[in-house]
Design an enzyme around this catalytic site. Structure first.
Site, PDB file in Angstrom:
ATOM      1  N   THR A 107     -13.060   6.363   7.006  1.00 60.03           N
ATOM      2  CA  THR A 107     -13.739   5.941   5.783  1.00 60.03           C
ATOM      3  C   THR A 107     -13.897   4.421   5.815  1.00 60.03           C
ATOM      4  O   THR A 107     -13.607   3.775   6.826  1.00 60.03           O
ATOM      5  CB  THR A 107     -12.940   6.337   4.526  1.00 60.03           C
ATOM      6  OG1 THR A 107     -11.753   5.535   4.448  1.00 60.03           O
ATOM      7  CG2 THR A 107     -12.560   7.815   4.557  1.00 60.03           C
ATOM      8  N   LYS A 167       1.177   4.301  -2.917  1.00 61.42           N
ATOM      9  CA  LYS A 167       0.938   5.720  -2.651  1.00 61.42           C
ATOM     10  C   LYS A 167       2.188   6.561  -2.887  1.00 61.42           C
ATOM     11  O   LYS A 167       2.092   7.737  -3.254  1.00 61.42           O
ATOM     12  CB  LYS A 167       0.403   5.899  -1.227  1.00 61.42           C
ATOM     13  CG  LYS A 167      -1.040   5.427  -1.057  1.00 61.42           C
ATOM     14  CD  LYS A 167      -1.985   6.204  -1.958  1.00 61.42           C
ATOM     15  CE  LYS A 167      -3.438   5.926  -1.681  1.00 61.42           C
ATOM     16  NZ  LYS A 167      -4.354   6.750  -2.506  1.00 61.42           N
ATOM     17  N   TYR A 209       0.838  -1.204   0.000  1.00 66.10           N
ATOM     18  CA  TYR A 209       0.000   0.000   0.000  1.00 66.10           C
ATOM     19  C   TYR A 209       0.874   1.256   0.000  1.00 66.10           C
ATOM     20  O   TYR A 209       0.661   2.186  -0.792  1.00 66.10           O
ATOM     21  CB  TYR A 209      -0.906   0.009   1.228  1.00 66.10           C
ATOM     22  CG  TYR A 209      -1.746   1.264   1.355  1.00 66.10           C
ATOM     23  CD1 TYR A 209      -2.839   1.483   0.518  1.00 66.10           C
ATOM     24  CD2 TYR A 209      -1.450   2.235   2.306  1.00 66.10           C
ATOM     25  CE1 TYR A 209      -3.608   2.644   0.628  1.00 66.10           C
ATOM     26  CE2 TYR A 209      -2.203   3.386   2.432  1.00 66.10           C
ATOM     27  CZ  TYR A 209      -3.281   3.589   1.584  1.00 66.10           C
ATOM     28  OH  TYR A 209      -4.035   4.734   1.699  1.00 66.10           O
TER      29      TYR A 209
END
Length: 351
Positions: A259, A226, A222
């Protein structure tokens, strides 16, 4: 979005590897402390309490938001609709897309919002979306590369055989932006806003194993995806300047916002998810997390090639400002190598 939680250790070898990574992170941190970048020192910072109330009218502007059915993408789409933009939400699930449009129209009855299906982990789907948009739009004013997945426990691959996080978070957006560049260049103020993460500071571009085939660390993959987004965003601005494309590339990160990213990634029942739930008071809302993206997308004073985010403790939340640029995103040679590799992997070259 990212938490400071460490990945659970699994044996002495993993612990040793983690200590080595920590050592590298601490060394990088010394440089990072000075890294609001030399360029940023001479730039006008945003108003720290900038909010959607400060957003200029977006009447007549056409904006595409990837991953706009939930989280910060939804907040982007809602705020832009309120400001008068024509908003196109691009995501995988058509049913959720329709529900999102209805939610927005409940709050903004005259919203000009529509849904387009796309799977960023499928380059054929990305090309189909670009072709549909080219067929009906005369220009695109803003592209917000927001969609992301985070840390699936097991390594998964895209339709094209790429590691799923690299495919969704980075390669799909690289391809979509390149394919839509002709429409962006038709805008008087074309902008590409790409969402990175504070996790990028923990990432490393492993060009020998970009797809994590030799070993898969969910959080490392991840962070790498990014970091790739951030390197690409900076290189896109340099190439736009050099070639005269007239398109602004701006990066942003949300800090740590609440989120569905954890729920859909490692899961709320994972060790990471459980600590995440315990630390919710340290995070901010999806709406607040979207502020840096919305500033980059709409503010007249937003700086081309800049990186925006919250500036509080560890950049998890707090006043808006210039985000710290990780050392690993400051080497143009890496960005150029990544760009060339991305063109080969996606088959997309920029004009």
């Amino acid at each position: 979005m990212w938490s400071r939680t460490n990945t659970p250790a699994s044996g002495k070898a993993h612990a040793a590897h983690s200590l080595m990574k920590l050592g590298r992170t601490l060394v990088a941190g010394v440089a990072l402390a000075a890294a609001v970048t030399a360029e940023a020192a001479n730039r006008e910072p945003p108003k720290p309490d900038w909010s959607t109330n400060d957003m200029p009218s977006q009447q007549g502007r056409v904006v595409l938001v990837t991953g706009g059915t939930s989280g910060m993408g939804y907040e982007d789409a809602l705020a832009l609709s309120r400001a008068g933009a024509e908003v196109i939400i691009a995501a995988r699930n058509a049913e959720r897309g329709q529900e999102t449009i209805e939610r927005i129209r409940e709050q903004v009855p005259d919203a000009h919002v529509q849904f387009e299906a796309v799977d960023l982990a499928n380059l054929a789907s990305v090309r189909d979306l670009a072709e549909r948009l080219e067929g009906r739009l005369s220009r695109l004013d803003v592209l917000i590369n927001n969609a992301a997945i985070m840390a699936p426990p097991q390594r998964r691959t895209s339709a094209d055989g790429f590691e799923l996080q690299m495919a969704t978070n980075y390669l799909g957006h690289f391809a979509l932006t390149g394919l839509l560049m002709p429409l962006l260049r038709e805008s008087e103020d074309g902008r590409v806003v790409s969402v990175s993460s504070i996790a990028a500071a923990r990432g490393a571009l492993d060009f020998a194993d970009l797809q994590s085939e030799r070993g898969y660390d969910p959080y490392g993959a991840y962070a790498q995806s990014k970091l790739a987004v951030l390197n690409w965003a900076f290189e896109l601005q340099r190439r736009s300047d050099d070639a005269g494309w007239g398109v602004r590339s701006i990066a942003a990160h949300p800090g740590v916002a609440v989120t569905e990213l954890i729920e859909r990634g490692p899961g709320l029942d994972s060790a990471f998810g459980e600590q995440w739930a315990q630390n919710l008071d340290d995070y901010h809302s999806a709406a607040q997390g979207a502020i840096s993206t919305l500033y980059a997308a709409t503010a007249s004073e937003a700086v081309s090639g800049a990186y925006y985010g919250p500036t509080g403790e560890d950049e998890k939340r707090g006043p808006l400002g210039f985000a710290r640029t990780p050392v690993a995103a400051s080497q143009r040679i890496d960005a150029e190598q990544l760009w060339q590799l991305s063109e080969r992997l996606t088959g997309v070259t920029y004009p």
